[in-house]
Scaffold this active site. Structure first.
Site, PDB file in Angstrom:
ATOM      1  N   GLY A 113     -14.904  43.987   2.147  1.00 26.95           N
ATOM      2  CA  GLY A 113     -14.690  43.130   3.392  1.00 26.95           C
ATOM      3  C   GLY A 113     -16.098  43.333   4.391  1.00 26.95           C
ATOM      4  O   GLY A 113     -16.603  44.101   4.296  1.00 26.95           O
ATOM      5  N   CYS A 114     -15.960  42.374   5.370  1.00 30.37           N
ATOM      6  CA  CYS A 114     -17.283  42.519   6.064  1.00 30.37           C
ATOM      7  C   CYS A 114     -17.238  43.555   7.037  1.00 30.37           C
ATOM      8  O   CYS A 114     -18.205  44.302   6.976  1.00 30.37           O
ATOM      9  CB  CYS A 114     -17.360  41.009   7.013  1.00 30.37           C
ATOM     10  SG  CYS A 114     -15.977  40.652   7.987  1.00 30.37           S
TER      11      CYS A 114
END
Length: 313
Positions: A113-114
Site C-alpha cells: 500500500g502507498c
C-alpha cells in the site's frame, strides 16, 4: 516475448501501469475489447494466457480473479489490499531484507500500500538493526495527493464545483481501522500497529510520510539512524539523503511523477523526524508493481520507470 495482462486497466493504478508499459518492446500487452473488459470468462482466459498479470481491482474482485488461475506459470502481482498479509504471497517491497529472493521465488506477489510503503521503509531498517524495539508504540502522519483515492475522488476534486472543504487537507481513517495498518505492523517488524493519521490534500500526486520519535525510544541518536539507513538501502529504488530540505521546507510534491523514494532524517538529538517522500501512484502503487515485474524478468529494476539519473542506485 513476455505476455502481460492488466486486469482493471481502467482504474487509476492500472492506467499508470499501462502508461509505463505501453512503449516497451520487451513485452506484449494483452488487452480485451471494451465490450468484454468486465466479462469474467474473457478476463479468466486473459489471466491464464499471460506470463505476468497485474490485478488492479477492489479487494473482493482481486480474490475472485486470483481463484481463476488454472495453470502453474502465470505470476500475479496484486495491487489491492486483499493478499498483503496472506500466507503464500510475497510482499512486493524488494528493498526489504530478503524480499528480492522471496519475490523471485513466488508466483503470487502482493504490491504494498502507498502509506504502508513509506512507514515500512522508515521503520523496518531500525527494527532490523536493533535501534528500535519491536514493542515500540509509534505514530505516523501521512500526507497524500487525491489521486490515491481513485477515479471517484479524482472526479470530486477536479469537478470545478467542489465543496469548499476540499480546498484544505482532510484527515481520514479516523477510527484507526485503516486497511494498511496490518501490513504496516507486520513488515515493519512491530508488535502493534502505529497510531495512524492519513491526510488527503488538494494536489494530484505526491506523498510524505513522517514518523516522529523521542530519543528515549531509540538505542542510538541521529548519527546511528543515518548510518543504519545508508547501510540498509544500498540498492533498489529507495535512497537515503543526508540533507533533503528546500530552504527549510520538505515539499510533498518533490517526487510527484517519479517511481523512486527518498528517506531523510531531521530534528535534533531529543526529538527526531523520520521522513519518506515518493509518489503515491509511483513507488506507492504502479511504479512498485512494475519494479516487481522487472525483478521477475531479471531486468534492472528501474526499466521503463521514471527514476532520474542522479537518483539511480
Amino acid at each position: 516475448m513476455t505476455k502481460v495482462f492488466i486486469d482493471g486497466s481502467a482504474g487509476t493504478t492500472g492506467l499508470r501501469i499501462h502508461e509505463r508499459l505501453s512503449s516497451r518492446t520487451d513485452i506484449t500487452l494483452l488487452t480485451l475489447p471494451e465490450e468484454v473488459r468486465k466479462d469474467p470468462r474473457a478476463r479468466a482466459d486473459a489471466l491464464n494466457g499471460a506470463d505476468i498479470a497485474f490485478l488492479c481491482l477492489p479487494d473482493a474482485a482481486a480474490r475472485e480473479a486470483a481463484g481463476w488461475l488454472q495453470n502453474g506459470h502465470t505470476v500475479l502481482i496484486d495491487t489491492s489490499t486483499a493478499h498483503r498479509t496472506a500466507p503464500g504471497w510475497a510482499y512486493g517491497f524488494p528493498e526489504l531484507r530478503g524480499a528480492r529472493e522471496r519475490i523471485c521465488a513466488s508466483r503470487r506477489i502482493a504490491n504494498p500500500g502507498c502509506h504502508a510503503s513509506g512507514f515500512i521503509a522508515l521503520v523496518a531498517p531500525l527494527v532490523t538493526c536493533g535501534l528500535l524495539s519491536p514493542k515500540s508504540a509509534l505514530s505516523c502522519f501521512s500526507l497524500t495527493g487525491y489521486s490515491g483515492g481513485g477515479k471517484q475522488m479524482i472526479a470530486q476534486y477536479e469537478s470545478g464545483t467542489q465543496d469548499a472543504l476540499l480546498a484544505a487537507p482532510r484527515m481520514y481513517g479516523l477510527g484507526q481501522a485503516h486497511k494498511h495498518l496490518p501490513e504496516m505492523a507486520m513488515y515493519a517488524g512491530l508488535e502493534t500497529p502505529p497510531v495512524f493519521c492519513p491526510t488527503v490534500a488538494p494536489f494530484y500526486a505526491g506523498m510524505e510520510v513522517t514518523v516522529p520519535l523521542h530519543r528515549a525510544q531509540l538505542s542510538s541518536g541521529l548519527d546511528g539512524i543515518r548510518a543504519a539507513y545508508r547501510d540498509y538501502y544500498s540498492d533498489g529504488l529507495v535512497r537515503f539523503a543526508e540533507a533533503a530540505d528546500e530552504d527549510g521546507f520538505l515539499s510533498t510534491a518533490a517526487f510527484a511523477g517519479r517511481d523512486d523514494m527518498q528517506i531523510t532524517v531531521t530534528g535534533n538529538e531529543e526529538r527526531i523526524l523520520l521522513v519518506c517522500r515518493f509518489d503515491n501512484l509511483g513507488k506507492g502503487a504502479s511504479g512498485a508493481a512494475i519494479q516487481n515485474m522487472n525483478l521477475l524478468l531479471g531486468l534492472p529494476e528501474d526499466t521503463g520507470l521514471n527514476v532520474p539519473t542522479e537518483a539511480a542506485i
